[in-house]
Motif scaffolding. Sequence first.
Motif, PDB file in Angstrom:
ATOM      1  N   PHE A  31       0.806  -1.213   0.000  1.00 41.79           N
ATOM      2  CA  PHE A  31       0.000   0.000   0.000  1.00 41.79           C
ATOM      3  C   PHE A  31       0.845   1.272   0.000  1.00 41.79           C
ATOM      4  N   VAL A  32       2.155   1.147   0.179  1.00 39.40           N
ATOM      5  CA  VAL A  32       3.028   2.322   0.134  1.00 39.40           C
ATOM      6  C   VAL A  32       3.043   2.933  -1.270  1.00 39.40           C
ATOM      7  N   LEU A  36       1.678   6.682  -2.360  1.00 33.19           N
ATOM      8  CA  LEU A  36       2.488   7.648  -3.098  1.00 33.19           C
ATOM      9  C   LEU A  36       1.820   8.048  -4.412  1.00 33.19           C
ATOM     10  N   ALA A  37       1.214   7.084  -5.093  1.00 35.71           N
ATOM     11  CA  ALA A  37       0.521   7.392  -6.350  1.00 35.71           C
ATOM     12  C   ALA A  37      -0.681   8.291  -6.098  1.00 35.71           C
ATOM     13  N   GLY A  38      -1.433   8.008  -5.036  1.00 33.98           N
ATOM     14  CA  GLY A  38      -2.574   8.849  -4.702  1.00 33.98           C
ATOM     15  C   GLY A  38      -2.161  10.253  -4.310  1.00 33.98           C
ATOM     16  N   LEU A  39      -1.091  10.355  -3.544  1.00 32.83           N
ATOM     17  CA  LEU A  39      -0.570  11.664  -3.163  1.00 32.83           C
ATOM     18  C   LEU A  39      -0.164  12.459  -4.392  1.00 32.83           C
ATOM     19  N   THR A  40       0.525  11.818  -5.309  1.00 33.64           N
ATOM     20  CA  THR A  40       0.949  12.488  -6.537  1.00 33.64           C
ATOM     21  C   THR A  40      -0.256  12.912  -7.374  1.00 33.64           C
ATOM     22  N   ALA A  41      -1.261  12.059  -7.459  1.00 33.35           N
ATOM     23  CA  ALA A  41      -2.456  12.386  -8.245  1.00 33.35           C
ATOM     24  C   ALA A  41      -3.211  13.562  -7.628  1.00 33.35           C
ATOM     25  N   ILE A  42      -3.335  13.583  -6.311  1.00 29.73           N
ATOM     26  CA  ILE A  42      -4.061  14.676  -5.659  1.00 29.73           C
ATOM     27  C   ILE A  42      -3.313  15.992  -5.810  1.00 29.73           C
ATOM     28  N   VAL A  67      -5.301  18.689   2.951  1.00 26.45           N
ATOM     29  CA  VAL A  67      -6.190  17.779   3.676  1.00 26.45           C
ATOM     30  C   VAL A  67      -6.548  16.570   2.810  1.00 26.45           C
ATOM     31  N   GLY A  68      -6.793  16.788   1.549  1.00 20.25           N
ATOM     32  CA  GLY A  68      -7.093  15.673   0.650  1.00 20.25           C
ATOM     33  C   GLY A  68      -5.919  14.720   0.508  1.00 20.25           C
ATOM     34  N   ALA A  69      -4.722  15.252   0.343  1.00 19.58           N
ATOM     35  CA  ALA A  69      -3.542  14.406   0.197  1.00 19.58           C
ATOM     36  C   ALA A  69      -3.255  13.641   1.483  1.00 19.58           C
ATOM     37  N   GLN A  70      -3.365  14.316   2.616  1.00 18.95           N
ATOM     38  CA  GLN A  70      -3.127  13.638   3.888  1.00 18.95           C
ATOM     39  C   GLN A  70      -4.172  12.555   4.139  1.00 18.95           C
ATOM     40  N   GLY A  71      -5.407  12.830   3.794  1.00 20.56           N
ATOM     41  CA  GLY A  71      -6.454  11.834   3.971  1.00 20.56           C
ATOM     42  C   GLY A  71      -6.204  10.595   3.136  1.00 20.56           C
ATOM     43  N   PHE A  72      -5.749  10.785   1.914  1.00 25.09           N
ATOM     44  CA  PHE A  72      -5.464   9.633   1.063  1.00 25.09           C
ATOM     45  C   PHE A  72      -4.320   8.806   1.617  1.00 25.09           C
ATOM     46  N   VAL A  73      -3.258   9.474   2.069  1.00 26.20           N
ATOM     47  CA  VAL A  73      -2.101   8.755   2.600  1.00 26.20           C
ATOM     48  C   VAL A  73      -2.465   8.021   3.890  1.00 26.20           C
ATOM     49  N   VAL A  74      -3.217   8.659   4.771  1.00 32.49           N
ATOM     50  CA  VAL A  74      -3.638   7.994   6.010  1.00 32.49           C
ATOM     51  C   VAL A  74      -4.546   6.801   5.689  1.00 32.49           C
ATOM     52  N   GLY A  75      -5.418   6.946   4.717  1.00 32.11           N
ATOM     53  CA  GLY A  75      -6.265   5.831   4.298  1.00 32.11           C
ATOM     54  C   GLY A  75      -5.443   4.672   3.748  1.00 32.11           C
ATOM     55  N   ALA A  76      -4.421   4.970   2.948  1.00 30.88           N
ATOM     56  CA  ALA A  76      -3.562   3.918   2.413  1.00 30.88           C
ATOM     57  C   ALA A  76      -2.787   3.224   3.530  1.00 30.88           C
ATOM     58  N   CYS A  79      -5.218   0.929   5.376  1.00 30.86           N
ATOM     59  CA  CYS A  79      -5.447  -0.292   4.603  1.00 30.86           C
ATOM     60  C   CYS A  79      -4.243  -1.220   4.687  1.00 30.86           C
ATOM     61  N   GLY A  80      -3.039  -0.660   4.668  1.00 28.45           N
ATOM     62  CA  GLY A  80      -1.833  -1.473   4.794  1.00 28.45           C
ATOM     63  C   GLY A  80      -1.743  -2.172   6.133  1.00 28.45           C
ATOM     64  N   VAL A  81      -2.084  -1.467   7.204  1.00 31.94           N
ATOM     65  CA  VAL A  81      -2.069  -2.079   8.535  1.00 31.94           C
ATOM     66  C   VAL A  81      -3.122  -3.167   8.635  1.00 31.94           C
ATOM     67  N   LEU A  82      -4.311  -2.906   8.124  1.00 39.63           N
ATOM     68  CA  LEU A  82      -5.365  -3.918   8.152  1.00 39.63           C
ATOM     69  C   LEU A  82      -4.981  -5.149   7.327  1.00 39.63           C
TER      70      LEU A  82
END
Length: 95
Positions: A31-32, A36-42, A67-76, A79-82
């Motif tokens: 999920f790393v 990173l891909a989501g952060l770059t896209a946002i 806030v959008g970029a941080q939310g995506f990274v925290v979500g990823a 998901c990685g921890v889960l």
Amino acid sequence: MTSSQESILSTYETDDSPTSKLIRKSREAPFVPAGLAGLTAIVAYGLYKLKHRGDTKMSVHLIHMRVGAQGFVVGALTCGVLYSMYKEYWGKPKE
């Protein structure tokens, strides 16, 4: 040292390039790269929308983008921890 420790150390010593480190880390935690891909896209979308933000202040636009970029990274990361918890506790075959 045992042979398994020597083999682990030899793989870390031979893989010095950043791309090989990124590939190894992405295999360990899939999920790393997604984060990173989501952060770059946002960030790319935010920079694109920067031109057409209308009368919105620059600071408000940047705060929304952050806030959008941080939310995506925290979500990823969540998901990685889960995913790792699933693999560790529920994904193991019962002995």
